[in-house]
Scaffold this motif. Structure first.
Motif, mmCIF file in Angstrom:
data_model
loop_
_atom_site.group_PDB
_atom_site.id
_atom_site.type_symbol
_atom_site.label_atom_id
_atom_site.label_comp_id
_atom_site.label_asym_id
_atom_site.label_seq_id
_atom_site.Cartn_x
_atom_site.Cartn_y
_atom_site.Cartn_z
ATOM 1 N N LYS A 168 0.832 -1.201 0.000
ATOM 2 C CA LYS A 168 0.000 0.000 0.000
ATOM 3 C C LYS A 168 0.869 1.255 0.000
ATOM 4 N N ARG A 171 2.455 1.836 -3.435
ATOM 5 C CA ARG A 171 1.532 2.440 -4.403
ATOM 6 C C ARG A 171 1.388 3.947 -4.148
ATOM 7 N N THR A 172 1.293 4.324 -2.864
ATOM 8 C CA THR A 172 1.196 5.748 -2.523
ATOM 9 C C THR A 172 2.465 6.490 -2.937
ATOM 10 N N PHE A 174 4.464 5.828 -5.453
ATOM 11 C CA PHE A 174 4.489 6.065 -6.894
ATOM 12 C C PHE A 174 3.519 7.182 -7.289
ATOM 13 N N SER A 175 2.392 7.285 -6.599
ATOM 14 C CA SER A 175 1.462 8.383 -6.877
ATOM 15 C C SER A 175 2.111 9.731 -6.556
ATOM 16 N N VAL A 176 2.760 9.806 -5.377
ATOM 17 C CA VAL A 176 3.438 11.043 -4.981
ATOM 18 C C VAL A 176 4.609 11.323 -5.918
ATOM 19 N N TYR A 178 4.952 10.569 -9.139
ATOM 20 C CA TYR A 178 4.531 11.149 -10.416
ATOM 21 C C TYR A 178 3.849 12.506 -10.225
ATOM 22 N N LEU A 179 3.323 12.749 -9.042
ATOM 23 C CA LEU A 179 2.829 14.085 -8.728
ATOM 24 C C LEU A 179 3.992 15.078 -8.683
ATOM 25 N N ASN A 182 4.934 16.077 -12.276
ATOM 26 C CA ASN A 182 4.045 17.089 -12.834
ATOM 27 C C ASN A 182 4.194 18.424 -12.109
ATOM 28 N N PRO A 349 -8.489 12.497 -14.601
ATOM 29 C CA PRO A 349 -9.634 12.018 -13.804
ATOM 30 C C PRO A 349 -10.974 12.138 -14.531
ATOM 31 N N ASP A 352 -11.197 9.131 -16.914
ATOM 32 C CA ASP A 352 -11.387 7.858 -16.213
ATOM 33 C C ASP A 352 -12.733 7.767 -15.513
ATOM 34 N N GLU A 612 -0.711 1.588 -20.626
ATOM 35 C CA GLU A 612 -1.592 0.627 -19.951
ATOM 36 C C GLU A 612 -1.800 -0.608 -20.827
#
Length: 729
Positions: A168, A171-172, A174-176, A178-179, A182, A349, A352, A612
């Motif tokens: 978990k 995964r968080t 990788f989100s941060v 790629y944030l 950007n 978003p 999706d 994807e």
């Protein structure tokens, strides 16, 4: 949040990282490093094409070519970085060593943009441009090697810091992560153009490209230092070999083996990769077949990147000829790129959560390959929009004289109207202190001009491929002056202005930024550069003064005429005649927003969906191969820009935009045809079938071995009985 020792198993390469809020402390260094590195890269890249055009003084075609060559190298070097990290140095050392190379490159770029280094005469222009070009090219090569080399390593290195039970948190992360990519891109695209727009210098003030490159260089130093500070906390996995090398070796062996057995006496095999079965495992061969099937679909994809990456070159150059006023806010041409990351964060978003579910409810099977096809079509539409914007811009651009032509404008410096006769034109009446509305074009260098009634005639000698203004004195018999006017639109959104003194006394004209100097009676000043916005001019003659205020736009050229009837004082504002030699940019930058919307919507549907789809169609251990293939299509796309632009050489920019849009539509049709015949697969299912087959083969082998053992035992027992009987006898 409780600090505790990382429960990961101890061993070689393990750091001593603590957990903070359930996350290894080491990943905070990696996240900060990524943010600073992305800020450094995108900040430098945002102003790069303008640096080529305005500092190195290259034309737009050369600036575009070198820009895309650099971007292509940035997407070729990740393959090299991945191989070095996985097969030789490991991720940590690769990141550190290439970050040092990266930092040196950024510093070299910042130094190359300091004009004072070779500006011996202190006129604001480098005297030895070769030094600046050579240093900037070395810097760009080092940056391409550094940013590309660490690209495949940093995210994977961050993922290595987590234990198996921290899925978990991974995964968080990788989100941060790629944030941060950007966020760094967005902030740098806003900030570095502002820094570029400042003026700096030791001896003369010029656009501050050194600061625009220097801040990204400083951020890269910070990124490197932060990453090294966390060294003792990292888990550093040992190099275990690179799957790409194994794939290349297997493919190479299959091709070589097939060539050796090319005669008809050898039986054909179902697939050419089957010729590798003599040396390589069948499962590996099956996995490579799946990857090759996806890579075949990659063949048309570079054309999308050909269009997409031009937003940093051609579109930025297009914005330099547009009006950047958004109310009181002024947008720089290179800041228009911020719409891309903003729209990405908005559209992903929405796509999706709204668009894709809505299409699915309508009963339409919107497969990944169909999404990619639509994304390519949207990118083509973006270039159609860019072509339409360019057509509007071209309508406002002046028509400059060709190599065989000359252009002439007239300015009446007298206090009464005069009639002027020019060859091939009707008689023109000029009011007092007024100029002609346009430039007159002539094919000959020598023309006869008649002024007044009764007229005075003189032969005027014009300069080919030039614009000039004829200053008609108040006393016609006095000397007629010809001024040299601009033959190109002012660059970087600046304005070029000059004053003509029609009074019989000298006038000194100054601003807070520029001193135009003392202008003699019935003479003119040289051109001076004025930024957009409100400028206050101070006119002084002896003890008399006047404050003249003018609000400038972008890219205009003006002549300010001080008439003989001019009176100093508080009401002098309306006495000065403003002659617009080159119209300022009037097409608004907001017209570029539709093309940014279409290209970003295309990116979301093409790039996000493409990755994807690729990952879903490839075996788990082949993701790196597909990532390398995907980055390779980006590099090839940037090389295509050079090829098409060099072969086409279209005189009109709008025609070039239409050409690129047409090529992408053609490629879109080819890709949709390939996609129609593509059959989706489940790689895990195919791998399971091979695993079962291997297990069955091993079971059969075990059974055969057991049967052979039993047979051996029975044979030995029978021989023992025979020998026993014989001995008894």
């Amino acid at each position: 949040c409780i600090d505790k020792e990382d429960p990961k198993k101890r061993g070689k390469g393990k750091g001593k990282s603590k957990d903070v809020c359930g996350y290894p402390l080491s990943i905070f260094f990696i996240v900060v490093n990524e943010f600073c590195e992305r800020f450094s890269y995108y900040g430098m890249r945002a102003v790069l094409v303008l640096y080529f055009k305005y500092f190195l003084q290259w034309d737009e075609d050369l600036a575009t070519s070198i820009y895309h060559t650099f971007v292509a190298l940035c997407y070729l070097t990740p393959i090299l970085g991945a191989i070095v990290a996985d097969s030789w140095l490991g991720k940590f050392k690769t990141i550190v060593y290439l970050s040092i190379v990266y930092t040196i490159g950024q510093v070299a770029m910042a130094v190359s943009a300091v004009h004072d280094i070779t500006d011996s005469n202190r006129d604001g222009t480098p005297d030895n441009m070769t030094f600046h070009v050579a240093l900037s090219m070395v810097g760009l090569f080092l940056i391409a090697l550094g940013t590309g080399g660490i690209k495949p390593c940093v995210a994977a290195f961050g993922g290595d810091q987590f234990s198996e039970h921290q899925d978990k948190q991974r995964r968080t992360f990788f989100s941060v992560f790629y944030l941060c990519i950007n966020g760094g891109s967005l902030l740098s695209t806003i900030i570095t153009p502002i820094l570029r727009g400042q003026e700096c210098g030791i001896y003369s003030q010029q656009k501050c490209y050194s600061l625009a490159f220097g801040v990204p260089a400083a951020l890269m130093v910070v990124a490197l230092v932060v990453f090294i500070v966390g060294s003792g906390m990292y888990y550093k996995a040992e190099p275990e070999g690179n799957i790409m090398l194994d794939v290349c070796k297997c493919i190479g062996f299959a091709i070589k083996n097939r060539y050796r057995h090319r005669s008809n006496q050898y039986p054909r095999r179902q697939h050419w990769m089957d010729w590798a079965e003599e040396k390589y495992d069948k499962l590996l061969i099956a996995q490579i077949k799946m990857v090759l099937k996806v890579l075949f679909l990659y063949i048309p994809l570079p054309m999308f990147w050909t269009l997409f990456d031009q937003k940093g070159s051609r579109w930025t150059l297009q914005a330099t000829t547009m009006n950047g006023y958004f109310g009181k806010l002024v947008i720089q041409p290179d800041q228009m790129q911020i719409f891309n990351p903003i729209l990405i964060l908005t559209l992903v978003p929405i796509m999706d959560s709204v668009i894709y579910p809505l299409i699915k409810k309508c009963g339409f099977n919107f497969t990944p390959l169909k999404r990619m096809t639509v994304g390519m079509f949207l990118a083509a539409m973006a270039f159609v929009c860019a072509a339409l914007v360019q057509v509007e811009i071209d309508k406002t651009l002046p028509v400059f004289p060709s190599a065989s032509q000359s252009q002439l404008k007239l300015l009446n410096m007298g206090s009464s109207a005069v009639t002027v006769n020019l060859p091939g034109n009707e008689s023109l009446t000029l009011n007092a202190a007024q100029a002609s509305d346009k430039y007159f074009t002539f094919e000959t260098e020598r023309i006869i001009v008649s002024v007044g009634s009764p007229g005075m005639t003189q032969a005027i000698f014009l300069k080919r491929e030039s614009r000039q203004t004829l200053l008609i004195p108040s006393v016609i018999s006095d000397e007629w002056l010809l001024t040299q006017d601009l033959t190109s639109k002012p660059g970087q959104g600046n304005n070029e202005i000059r004053f003509v003194n029609g009074m019989n006394m000298p006038v000194n004209v100054t601003t807070s930024a520029v001193d135009l100097g003392l202008i003699e009676p019935f003479y003119y000043s040289t051109y001076s550069t004025i930024k957009n916005g409100e400028t206050k001019f101070s006119l002084l003659s002896g003890s008399q003064s006047c404050e003249y205020i003018k609000d400038f736009g972008f890219g205009g050229s003006y002549t300010f005429f001080i008439p003989s009837t001019f009176v100093f004082g508080p009401d002098c504002q309306d006495s000065i005649t403003v002659v617009e030699d080159i119209e300022p940019n009037s097409v608004h930058m907001a017209l570029q927003i539709p093309q940014y919307f279409f290209i970003t919507a295309g990116e979301v549907m093409f790039s996000v969906t493409g990755l994807e789809f690729s990952y879903s169609q490839a075996p788990s251990n082949m993701k790196a191969v597909l990532q390398a293939g995907w980055l390779f299509t980006v590099a090839i796309g940037n090389f295509i820009v050079l090829i098409v632009a060099e072969i086409a050489k279209l005189p009109n920019k709008w025609a070039e935009y239409v050409l690129f849009a047409s090529l992408l539509v053609l490629v879109c049709i080819i890709f949709s045809t390939m996609a129609y015949f593509y059959t989706y697969i489940d790689p895990s299912e195919i791998e399971d079938q091979f695993s079962k087959k291997v297990d069955e083969d091993e079971d059969d082998k075990d059974k055969r071995e057991k049967a052979e053992i039993k047979m051996v035992r029975r044979d030995s027992a029978e021989s023992y009985d025979d020998s026993y009987k014989q001995s008894n006898m």
